[in-house]
Design a protein around this motif. Structure first.
Motif, PDB file in Angstrom:
ATOM      1  N   ILE A 122      42.536  48.290  41.787  1.00 18.38           N
ATOM      2  CA  ILE A 122      43.142  47.527  40.711  1.00 18.38           C
ATOM      3  C   ILE A 122      42.082  46.557  40.209  1.00 18.38           C
ATOM      4  O   ILE A 122      41.416  45.891  41.005  1.00 18.38           O
ATOM      5  N   SER A 123      41.916  46.498  38.890  1.00 14.73           N
ATOM      6  CA  SER A 123      40.924  45.585  38.329  1.00 14.73           C
ATOM      7  C   SER A 123      41.460  44.994  37.030  1.00 14.73           C
ATOM      8  O   SER A 123      42.423  45.480  36.455  1.00 14.73           O
ATOM      9  N   LEU A 124      40.796  43.934  36.581  1.00 11.60           N
ATOM     10  CA  LEU A 124      41.143  43.280  35.328  1.00 11.60           C
ATOM     11  C   LEU A 124      39.998  43.519  34.354  1.00 11.60           C
ATOM     12  O   LEU A 124      38.866  43.124  34.610  1.00 11.60           O
ATOM     13  N   VAL A 125      40.284  44.203  33.247  1.00  8.38           N
ATOM     14  CA  VAL A 125      39.267  44.540  32.245  1.00  8.38           C
ATOM     15  C   VAL A 125      39.747  44.045  30.892  1.00  8.38           C
ATOM     16  O   VAL A 125      40.765  44.513  30.388  1.00  8.38           O
ATOM     17  N   ASP A 126      39.047  43.080  30.326  1.00  7.22           N
ATOM     18  CA  ASP A 126      39.391  42.529  29.011  1.00  7.22           C
ATOM     19  C   ASP A 126      40.840  42.042  28.947  1.00  7.22           C
ATOM     20  O   ASP A 126      41.528  42.253  27.948  1.00  7.22           O
ATOM     21  N   GLY A 127      41.307  41.414  30.008  1.00  7.10           N
ATOM     22  CA  GLY A 127      42.664  40.880  30.023  1.00  7.10           C
ATOM     23  C   GLY A 127      43.751  41.902  30.298  1.00  7.10           C
ATOM     24  O   GLY A 127      44.932  41.587  30.219  1.00  7.10           O
TER      25      GLY A 127
END
Length: 161
Positions: A65-70
């Motif tokens: 799980i990651s956060l990319v550009d919000g």
């Protein structure tokens, strides 16, 4: 009514008011506009994002799980199984969006579908909790016109452009 001109005598629009008042050029509220604060877009799409976050949690098992550009992006074997077996498309889906959450089969699917899924994020920001019923209505409308319920759906047509 004051007209503003530059030092070269060219007329320009009046500057934004600095006292916190509303300029007469902008309506108080538009459903989807650059003037709408990002937090409002997240709040409007929050019901769908909550569903997406619940599913994304399955990415913690041997996935990522990651956060990319919000946007929260999740992938992994459990999500791959869901997208392959529970999405009513031949062969399943590579990725699916719920508000500000995108789940995908694997990292490659996330990367290749990122542009398409970002269009769906913007659609959720516009439609909020009405997106899923509107999307389903778009599929029904496509079928009534003898088109494919996925490829003929207006939301998908916009995302594929």
């Amino acid at each position: 009514n004051i007209k503003h001109t530059s030092s070269k005598g060219i007329r320009s629009d009046p500057p934004e008011r600095c006292d916190g008042g509303l300029s007469n050029r902008h309506p108080v509220f538009r459903l989807y506009d650059r003037d709408v604060l990002p937090i409002h877009r997240y709040a409007w799409a929050a019901p769908a994002s909550a569903v997406g976050l619940a599913l994304a949690g399955l990415g913690l098992w041997r996935g990522r799980i990651s956060l990319v550009d919000g946007i929260v992006e999740a992938q992994g074997p459990a999500l791959a199984w869901i997208l392959t077996h529970l999405v009513p498309l031949r062969g399943g889906a590579a990725a699916i969006t719920f508000g500000h959450v995108v789940i995908a089969r694997d990292a490659g699917c996330l990367k290749s579908s990122r542009g398409h899924e970002r269009v769906h994020v913007r659609q959720y920001e516009r439609w909020g909790p009405l997106f899923i019923p509107a999307y389903l209505a778009g599929s029904v409308w496509a079928m009534l016109r003898r088109r494919h319920p996925y490829f003929g759906n207006p939301f998908e047509i916009e995302a594929f452009r």
